[in-house]
Write an enzyme that holds these catalytic residues in place. Structure first.
Site, PDB file in Angstrom:
ATOM      1  N   SER A   1       0.815  -1.218   0.000  1.00 42.83           N
ATOM      2  CA  SER A   1       0.000   0.000   0.000  1.00 42.83           C
ATOM      3  C   SER A   1       0.848   1.267   0.000  1.00 42.83           C
ATOM      4  CB  SER A   1      -0.941   0.010   1.204  1.00 42.83           C
ATOM      5  OG  SER A   1      -0.209  -0.010   2.415  1.00 42.83           O
ATOM      6  N   SER A   2       2.136   1.147   0.346  1.00 43.45           N
ATOM      7  CA  SER A   2       3.003   2.320   0.375  1.00 43.45           C
ATOM      8  C   SER A   2       4.461   1.866   0.412  1.00 43.45           C
ATOM      9  CB  SER A   2       2.700   3.194   1.610  1.00 43.45           C
ATOM     10  OG  SER A   2       2.973   2.477   2.802  1.00 43.45           O
TER      11      SER A   2
ATOM     12  N   SER B   1      14.708  -7.785   3.686  1.00 41.76           N
ATOM     13  CA  SER B   1      15.380  -7.776   4.973  1.00 41.76           C
ATOM     14  C   SER B   1      15.851  -6.360   5.270  1.00 41.76           C
ATOM     15  CB  SER B   1      16.544  -8.781   4.959  1.00 41.76           C
ATOM     16  OG  SER B   1      17.217  -8.809   6.197  1.00 41.76           O
TER      17      SER B   1
ATOM     18  N   TYR C   1      13.840  -5.286  16.124  1.00 48.50           N
ATOM     19  CA  TYR C   1      13.755  -5.242  14.658  1.00 48.50           C
ATOM     20  C   TYR C   1      14.940  -5.982  14.046  1.00 48.50           C
ATOM     21  CZ  TYR C   1      13.163  -3.438   9.934  1.00 48.50           C
ATOM     22  OH  TYR C   1      12.991  -3.340   8.572  1.00 48.50           O
TER      23      TYR C   1
ATOM     24  N   ALA D   1      16.617  -8.357  15.366  1.00 48.08           N
ATOM     25  CA  ALA D   1      16.435  -9.794  15.608  1.00 48.08           C
ATOM     26  C   ALA D   1      15.505 -10.421  14.580  1.00 48.08           C
ATOM     27  CB  ALA D   1      15.898 -10.020  17.019  1.00 48.08           C
TER      28      ALA D   1
ATOM     29  N   LYS E   1      15.052  -9.424  11.524  1.00 49.98           N
ATOM     30  CA  LYS E   1      15.731  -9.463  10.230  1.00 49.98           C
ATOM     31  C   LYS E   1      16.844 -10.500  10.219  1.00 49.98           C
ATOM     32  CE  LYS E   1      13.082  -6.516   8.273  1.00 49.98           C
ATOM     33  NZ  LYS E   1      12.092  -6.994   7.270  1.00 49.98           N
TER      34      LYS E   1
ATOM     35  N   THR F   1      10.333   6.131   3.555  1.00 47.40           N
ATOM     36  CA  THR F   1       9.023   5.506   3.435  1.00 47.40           C
ATOM     37  C   THR F   1       8.172   5.874   4.649  1.00 47.40           C
ATOM     38  OG1 THR F   1       9.481   3.477   4.692  1.00 47.40           O
ATOM     39  CG2 THR F   1      10.159   3.500   2.372  1.00 47.40           C
TER      40      THR F   1
END
Length: 281
Positions: free
Chosen positions: A15-16, A133, A147, A149, A151, A182
């Site tokens: 969606s984005s 990733s 975060y 962890a 990845k 983003t």
């Protein structure tokens, strides 16, 4: 695709941001793309169709994959992009519930999607799975432990999966972006058990992240690498996406560990913080 029947791609979190840029890039390259989000079709002039899909729900994943199979009879490319992050904070500043939540989306959501799609790819005798990733999948960031962890888990899972599926005509790759402009970064979830002990460091890391984000690369940089991986005759396991990501990959590979460690602390200004030790009696 040069008069041939278009390949079917399924992109989660489209969606984005990176997901949307990837879906657009694949569409322009000739793929028939189904993007997904929890909210499904939304207002907007997209060149690809959006489906409703919640990667944390078995039934939602199964229903979306079944819809694509019912329409086109195959899935040639799965791009696992859906995920979220926690704003900078100490590892102990997120509850176990919050830790479970981020793994449920970032890792188990990816596993759910893969398990739903792989049986169809096996029957086809070919397919590509590309998992989004991060450089934090190979270079952990202080005050971003959860975060990082997730990845790391994605990278280990992906490499193992590629070995398992390679002889069946299916290849798996991971894309490792660094900072990317983003909405993902603008919508971090705050740590849910903030502690005064980490306030100064947390605020400092947040300021530094905001500084770097001001010059971050656009999501199209990542989308271009996804297309390269999707179309490569002999795809690599890992692709760094962008100038910073490539520099960090080289540093991690060739620089002494102590130098990398010192560089991370200097960049985040951690060594400028006062050292606090327990009082001895």
């Amino acid at each position: 695709m040069d008069g041939m029947k278009a390949k079917i791609a399924l992109v989660t979190g489209a969606s984005s941001g990176i997901g949307e840029a990837t879906a657009v890039r694949l569409t322009r390259a000739g793929y028939k793309v189904y993007g997904t989000s929890r909210r499904g079709a939304q207002a907007g002039n997209r060149p690809f169709e959006m489906l409703s899909l919640d990667v944390t729900s078995d039934s939602s994943v199964e229903a979306a994959v079944a819809e694509v199979m019912g329409r086109d009879g195959r899935v040639d490319l799965l791009v696992n992009n859906a995920g979220f992050g926690v704003a900078p904070g100490g590892a102990e500043e997120s509850s176990i519930e919050q830790a479970r939540s981020i793994f449920e989306t970032n890792f188990f959501g990816l596993v759910r999607m893969t398990r739903a799609v792989v049986p169809h790819m096996r029957r086809q005798g070919n397919g590509r799975i590309i998992n989004i990733s991060s450089v934090l999948g190979f270079l952990p960031m202080p005050f971003g432990a959860l975060y990082a962890a997730t990845k790391h888990a994605v990278e280990g899972y992906s490499e193992s999966l590629d070995h398992e599926l390679r002889t069946r005509g299916i290849r798996v790759s991971v894309i490792e972006p660094a900072y990317t402009k983003t909405p993902f970064d603008a919508n971090f979830i705050e740590p849910d058990t903030k502690l005064d002990a980490y306030h100064e460091a947390r605020e400092g890391v947040t300021r530094r992240v905001n500084e770097v984000m001001a010059t971050a690369e656009q999501p199209g940089v990542v989308a271009d690498i996804v297309l390269i991986a999707a179309n490569a005759a002999h795809p690599k396991i890992r692709y760094a996406a962008g100038k910073l990501a490539n520099r960090l990959r080289l540093l991690r590979r060739f620089a002494p560990a102590g130098l990398v460690d010192a560089g991370i602390r200097k960049d985040l200004r951690l060594d400028a913080l006062p050292v606090r030790t327990a009082r001895s009696f």
